[in-house]
Design a protein around this motif. Sequence first.
Motif, PDB file in Angstrom:
ATOM      1  N   LYS A  53       0.878  -1.133  -0.043  1.00 41.86           N
ATOM      2  CA  LYS A  53       0.115   0.192   0.128  1.00 41.86           C
ATOM      3  C   LYS A  53       0.896   1.320   0.241  1.00 41.86           C
ATOM      4  O   LYS A  53       0.456   2.262  -0.629  1.00 41.86           O
ATOM      5  N   ASP A  56     -12.354  -6.502  -0.349  1.00 42.49           N
ATOM      6  CA  ASP A  56     -12.515  -4.990  -0.228  1.00 42.49           C
ATOM      7  C   ASP A  56     -12.644  -4.438  -1.671  1.00 42.49           C
ATOM      8  O   ASP A  56     -11.612  -3.689  -2.021  1.00 42.49           O
ATOM      9  N   GLU A  68     -11.711  -0.433  -1.995  1.00 40.95           N
ATOM     10  CA  GLU A  68     -10.464  -0.058  -1.944  1.00 40.95           C
ATOM     11  C   GLU A  68      -9.718  -0.442  -3.101  1.00 40.95           C
ATOM     12  O   GLU A  68      -9.033   0.484  -3.554  1.00 40.95           O
TER      13      GLU A  68
END
Lengths: 412, 934
Positions: A186, A211, A214
Amino acid sequence: SSNEHKLNFRKSKEACLSFIQDALLQKEWKRAAEFLTCYIESLEKDYSREHIGPSEMIWRTGAEILWHHSQSSMKEFNCFMEQMKTLGVKRYLKVCLEHVFHLLCNGQIDEAYQNLSLAESWRFGEQTAIQDKEMKLIQAYRGLLDYYSWSKQKNILLENSEDGFSDSAVEQEMHGYFRKAAVNLKEIIKIPGVWDIFVKCYVDLLEFYGDHNEARQVLNEYAYNSKFPANPNAHVYLYQFLKRQREPKKSLISALKILHDIVPSHELMIDFNTMLQKSKKRKKRRLGLEVIFAALDYAGWKENVKAWSCLARQVKQIVISEKHLDWIKQEWNSRKDWWPAFHFSRYLAKRNWRENKSLSYEKALVAGILLGKGCKYFKYVSHQGCKAQLKRFRMLKKFVNRHNPVYLRISG
Amino acid sequence: MEFPAALFPSYFGAGPPQEEGGPAPLAGWGEHGQVLEGGPGRRQVQPAFVPRRGATGERWEAADAAAVPVLLPRAGCWIPSPAPQDILYRSGLCKKLRAGKSRAILDFTRQLGHFFVDHPEDAFGSLGRLLHKNFYLGNSKLQRPARSSTIRMTALVEDIDRLEARRGCPRQHLASRLRWFSHLCRDWLFEVPLGLLADCLHEELMQQWSNLLFDDSLTGGALAWLPPEDRGTPVGCLVHPGGQAMNHLYFQDVVLEELPRTRGAPAQFELSGRIQQVAAARVDGQDFVGVRSDYHCGVWRLLGKRGAVPTPLQVIHTDVPASCLTVSPHLPGELSVCTQSGTVYLWSVETGLQQLRHDPQTMFFRDHSPWRWSDFTAHPRVLSCADRTGLQCLDARAPKRCHFDLFKVGEEAGCQQGERVVLPMYLGRAHPSQYLVTTQFSVYVLDERLPLVPVLKWAHMMKAPPLFAHLMPGKPGRSHKVLLGASRTQELLLLQYRGGSQSACQLAGTPQKLHSIAGCLQHLPTQLPHRHHLLQQRLTAPAAGLAATLQEDGLHKSMLIFQLSEAGDVFCQRLTHNAAQPPAPPSRDEATTAPGSSPLFEVPASSPQGLAGEEEEEEEQTFYLSNLEVIIDDEEEDMGTSAPLEEAELLQERCANPQPSPAVPSPAAALQYRRWLRALSRACKEPPGHTWSPSLSQRRLFTRKDLEGPVGPSSLQRQMRQRLRQTMKEGGLIQHWAPLALQPPPLPQALEPAGGLDPLSARLTAAWAGDWEQWWEERTSFSVAKRQQALRERRRRQKRAQGRRSLSASFTSSLTYQSELSELSDTGPSVLSPGRPPLLSQEASPPAGSPLVHSPATSAAPDEALLSSQSLRCRGIPKERRKTLRDYLSVWAEGPPEPPEPLGSQASQLCIPSSQSQLSSASQPRRKRPRMGF
C-alpha cells in the motif's frame, strides 16, 4: 613529494580502471578479476571526490565478474556482497537491493527475504532522498514476497477446502502474510511510479478479502492520478477489474475510451471496437469506426487480420445499409493521401497475397470500397483470387463492382 | 500490438534531474536494476524472477583479429581535418598562463597570418596594386630619386621572419620598425577592415574548436548498407561518401563472402558539399537513400533488383545548415528534415516540403545548441522531433495541436545533471513503437505508448558520445542487437535487448566492445616511421558512420559490421554467433591479450579533450606502465606480502608486452591489409612535407636568394679535388691536408661575401643533423645586435690593439690549453676541425649528449683554422712562438674590409664536402672552444 605521489596514484588507478573496463567489455572475466584485485588497493587512499567512488566501482565490477566468472559460486557472491555492504554507508541499501535481486533471479527466495528484512532494519543517521526511495523499494519487495507466501498458503488452503477439511493454523499464517504484504504494498503504490506488479498483487489481496471499494480506489488512483505516468497497464488493470466485477458496459466503454485516447494502438482496441459495433447507439458505432481506423494507422497493425476484418465488416455494413457513409468519408478524408501508399500499394498486394490470403481478402474489400474497383490492391488481389478460383474472392469482386458508386461519394 | 502485461517497477518524478552529473566509469556494470516476476515457471511453486539487466544473451565472437578494409583507397590523398594543435596556441608562456585554468587558447594571430599569406588578393588586393610601385623588395639600396616615394620592404620582412623565429619567446621584443609600420597602415592597408576580418576569423576559430570538442554534424553517420532484396543472394550495396572533400556519393555493390569484396565499379555522384549523413530505409521493396550535406539534402531511389542503377529523385536547398535527415520506413519517398534554425519539415518527393514546426528555442529548458533531429514513429503521420533537451512527437496533420512529450532530460527518465540528447533513433524494425535515445552517459529504450518513462536504461560508459547507432532486429524469441558508435574515439559497442510486446524490455547479455579501425594498425606490416605516422593518422581519423547486417545461412549466423572513417575508409569485421555457449572462453585469449591493446584507451593523438582538460593529459599516453609500478610500490610498502607482488609482476609483464594482439589476422585479412597499404601508398604518392609543424611554409624558409645555387666549385675546392685525384693516381696517401695550409692562405678572397650557397647548405645540413632549430636560433641571434656589437668591438679593438694584447694573450693561452687537451684525446690530428660558428656566444653551446650537434654546417673560420694550435704545430712552429704568430695574425685578419655575411659561411670553402667532414666531426667528440669575437 606527496602531491606527486597522489597524482601518480590517481593516474595508476585510472589506468587500472581502464584495464578492468577493457577486460569486461571483452568478456575476459578472469583478467578483469586480476586487475580488480589490484584496484582494491585504491580503497586505502581514497582521495577522490567523484560521485562514484572506488567502493562503488569495486562493487559494480566485482558483481559483474562474479556473475559471469566460470569458477564463481553463489556462496562467493554472497560473501562478496556482504563485504560490499559494509564498504560504503551511502550505498548500503542499493547494494542490498541488488543482492536481493540476484538472489531472486537465482530462485533463492528465502535468502532474499532474509536480506530484505535485514536491510529494512538498517538505520544510519539521516536518510537521503535516494535512500528513502531505496528503503521504500526494499519494503515493497518484501511485501511482494509476503504476497507470494500468502498466495502459496491460499492455494494450500483452497486445496484443503476442496478435500473438505480446514486448517486454522495455515489460515492464521495466511492472514499474517496478508497483513504484512498489504502494509508494504500500500505504501509504495502511493508514490508516483510504475508499480504494475505491486498494484496487481495488492488488488488481488483486496479482492480476496472482498474489499472491492479499496481495490477500485487503488486502481482508479493508479490510472487517473496525473502525477503518475500515462501507463496503459493502469487502464488495462482497471478495465479487467471492472470486467471481473461485471460492471455495466457503459463503464467498461468509458474505461476503454480513455485508453483509446492515450494509446490508440493498444491491443484492447479490437475488443473495444467489437463492443462498440454491437452497441445500438449510433454514436458508439461511430466511435467504433474511429477506433478501428485509428488502430490501423499504426505500423504495428499493418498485417493484423483481426483488425482488418473488423474494419471490413463495419465498412461493409455501412455500405450495404447506405447509411452513415459520411462517417467513412470523414475518416477517409484525413487518410486518403497516405493510406493508399501505406496499405494498398501493389507491392503489398503481392506480398499479402503470397503470405496471408485472408488478410489480403479483408484489405481488398476495404480498398475496393474506399478506392474503387480501379484500385491497384483490389485489382491485383481479386484477379489472383479469381484466377485461383476462390469463391469468396469472386463474391468480393461482385460486391465491390456493385457498390462502386460509393467510392465516388466517399472520395468526392 | 501487444503491450507487456507488467512493467518493471520504477519511480516517476518530475522536474529537473536530481542526480549529480559527470562521466562515471564502470557505472553500467553489476546492476540488475529491477526484477519482475515472469519467465516460464509461472505455474511452479515458487515465483520465478527475471532481471531488467543481466539476463543471458546471445554469444557473438569476433571472427578476425581486427577490422579489415573493404574498399581500396582511391586516388587523391585525404586532407585531415584540423587537429587541436593546428588552432591552439602552444608555448611555454601559454602553458604557464593556463596552468590554473583548463581553458584552451586559440592561436588567433597565426591563423590571421595564414589568411594573409594564402589569400593576399583578398587581404590586400586593391591597395597592394596601388602601392605596388612604392614598395621595394630588393636587397640593394635605393637610389636617390626613388627613395622619396619608395620604402624598402626587405628589412621589414626580415624583422617579421625574426619575430616568427622567436615565437613564444618570453623576452620577445617587438621591432620598432614593425610597430611603426603597423601603426601607420593598419587602418587603410587591408581590403577588409581588420576588425571585421578578425571578428569573422575568431568566430570561425571558435566554431572549429567547438567542432573539435564535439562535432554533431556527423550525427547519424554517413554509411548505409542496403541488404539484398531476396536473402538468397549475398550481394548488397554499400552507400558511402568519398573523395578528397567527401563530396562524392558511391553506391558500391559488395559481395558478402568470408571477407566482403566489392563487385564492379560503383555508381558515383558528385555533390556540391561534404556529405554529412547518409540515411536509408526500404519501403515496398525499394531503397530510399537520403543524403545530407550542410546546405543540400538529396534523395535517391534504388530498386530492389540486382544491378539496378540508383536514380536521384530530388534535391532541396536550405538556407541554414540542415542537422538531420531521416527516411520514412512507412511511405515511399518521404523524409524528414531539420535545420539548425529549429525548423522541422516533412519532405515528400511528390508533394514537397511541409513545415511542421519552427522554434529556435529548445523544448524543455534552455540549451544553446542549434542541433535538431527528427525521425518517424509507429504512426506514419506522427514524427518525433528532438533537440538536446528531449523529444516530442508531432502529428503532421495538425502539428500545432497534436503533440506529446516522448522523452525529457529530467527526473522523469532518471537523467543526470548535464545530460543531453545525442542521437534519437526509431527502432521500428525491432518493435513498431520502440525508440532509442542516446545521451553522452546513457542509452534509453522508450516505448511511445508509455511516454517519458524509459522501458530500458543503461549507462554505456563510452568515452565519446555515441553519434551513430544501428539496429539489427532479432527474429521472435531472439534478442535485438543495437550497435553504438562514437566518432572521435571510434568506439563500437554491441548491446542486446529483448521484449517489448509480450514481456517487458530487458537488456540481454553483457555489452561487447568491437574492433575499431585503429585497432588494425598493430596487424599491419611494419612501416618506416614517417609512413607509420601517416598511417596512424589515417587510421585514427574519427569515425563517420556505421552500418551492419545479419547474415544467416542455415545454422551459421554471422554479423557484418562496417565502419566508415572521416578519411573515407570503410573497414569491416565479422562476428559469428556461438550457439554452443562453451563454459569457458579459450584460454589462449586470456593468456596473450595484454591491456592497452584496446583502442578504447588509445586516445588518438588529436584528442581535443586532452587539451581542453588538464595539464597532465599530455602525458597520458605514457603513464600506464610507470604508474602500475606505483601500485606495485605501494603494495610492497604497505602490505609487505609477496602474493600481490606476483600479480603485479604478471601485470607488468603484460603491460610490457609490445604486441598485444588477441590473435593474428587470417591470411585473407593479411592479404587484404597488404593490398590496401599498396593502394594507399599509390594514392598518396606525395607525403605531406612538414610533419612537425604545419605552420612552416617553405616560402618563408627559403628566399629566392637562398635558393640560388653556386655557380661552380670554388678555387679551393678545385685545388682539393685536383690534389685528391693526383694522389690517387700516384697511389699515395694523404696523411694531412697540411700541405694545403702551407700554400699562401687565400685570405682576402675568403673574406669576400660567399654568396647564397652557404646559408642554404649550412641550413640543410643542420636540418639533416636534426638541430635546425638551434642553427636558426644562432643565426638570428647572431645577425642583429650581435653583429653590430661585434663590429663595434672590432673597431674599438683596432684602436686599442696595443693595450689589448695582454688580455688577448691570456685568452689564447687558455685556448691553447684546451686544444692541447683535445689533441691528447684525439686519435688523429685533424686540420679541418669543424667547430661552431666563431661568433657564437658561449652559453648557446649544444647539449653534450649529441656528437653530431656541432655539425660541419657551421664550421671553423679560416683564420681559426690558421690559428689553431694544431695547424701551427703542423707547420712546425714551436709552441712558444705560436702565440706571437697568432697575435700577429689576429691583428692582420682584422685588416681587410669586414664581411657582410657571417663568417660561418666561409667555412665551406675550406671544408671538403659535408659527408666527410661529418665523419671527422663524429670521430672527434670534443669541440674546441670558439674564439670570442670571431
